[in-house]
Design a protein around this motif. Structure first.
Motif, short mmCIF file in Angstrom:
data_model
loop_
_atom_site.label_atom_id
_atom_site.label_comp_id
_atom_site.label_asym_id
_atom_site.label_seq_id
_atom_site.Cartn_x
_atom_site.Cartn_y
_atom_site.Cartn_z
N LEU A 1 -24.10 -51.26 -10.47
CA LEU A 1 -23.21 -52.37 -9.98
C LEU A 1 -23.75 -52.90 -8.89
O LEU A 1 -24.07 -52.15 -7.87
CB LEU A 1 -21.76 -51.69 -9.81
N TYR B 1 -26.72 -64.28 -11.73
CA TYR B 1 -26.89 -63.19 -12.77
C TYR B 1 -28.46 -63.32 -12.90
O TYR B 1 -28.90 -62.83 -14.18
CB TYR B 1 -26.35 -63.41 -14.03
N TYR C 1 -29.92 -59.98 -7.85
CA TYR C 1 -28.81 -59.21 -7.37
C TYR C 1 -29.02 -58.60 -5.97
O TYR C 1 -30.13 -58.42 -5.49
CB TYR C 1 -28.99 -57.87 -8.51
N THR D 1 -19.80 -62.08 -7.68
CA THR D 1 -19.13 -61.46 -8.36
C THR D 1 -19.91 -60.00 -8.40
O THR D 1 -21.17 -59.98 -8.24
CB THR D 1 -18.90 -61.70 -9.85
N ARG D 2 -19.15 -59.12 -8.72
CA ARG D 2 -19.93 -57.64 -8.87
C ARG D 2 -19.92 -57.27 -10.57
O ARG D 2 -18.94 -57.62 -11.12
CB ARG D 2 -19.04 -56.55 -8.31
N ASP D 3 -21.32 -57.05 -10.78
CA ASP D 3 -21.69 -56.75 -12.19
C ASP D 3 -22.64 -55.92 -12.34
O ASP D 3 -23.44 -55.58 -11.11
CB ASP D 3 -21.93 -58.18 -12.84
N TYR D 4 -22.89 -55.34 -13.51
CA TYR D 4 -24.18 -54.43 -13.64
C TYR D 4 -25.41 -55.44 -13.65
O TYR D 4 -25.44 -56.49 -14.10
CB TYR D 4 -23.84 -53.74 -15.10
N CYS E 1 -27.61 -51.32 -20.05
CA CYS E 1 -26.44 -52.18 -19.80
C CYS E 1 -25.19 -51.66 -20.48
O CYS E 1 -25.37 -51.18 -21.62
CB CYS E 1 -26.49 -53.59 -19.92
#
Length: 91
Positions: A53, A59, A62, A79-82, A90
């Motif tokens: 994360l 996107y 990171y 935003t926090r995402d993989y 993923c």
């Protein structure tokens, strides 16, 4: 008599190994700071190959912390995402 005692030891050892004596899962409490949780998540994802994360605004790039993301992205929302970059799995 000797065969019975060896058999008893074997059965006892088998029973203990099947019950997984002494093994416990380690859980991180929710009250710990995010940096410790991120480190634990990073360590666990390194073992399994799941993407970590991280913070992003587009996107493509990171960042490890929200502060780094905000500094790099300016007015864009972070935003926090993989971090699915193709080098990991993923979720």
């Amino acid at each position: 008599m000797r065969i019975k005692s060896i058999l008893a030891v074997f059965i006892s050892g088998l029973a203990l190994s099947l019950t997984a004596c002494g093994t416990e899962a380690v859980q991180i409490p929710e009250s710990e700071p995010a940096t410790v949780q991120e480190q634990a998540a990073q360590q666990s994802t390194d073992l399994v190959g799941i993407c970590p994360l991280k913070w992003t605004c587009n996107y493509q790039n990171y960042y490890t912390t929200q502060t780094q993301c905000a500094a790099a992205c300016g007015s864009d929302t972070c935003t926090r995402d993989y971090a699915c970059t193709g080098t990991c799995v993923c979720p």
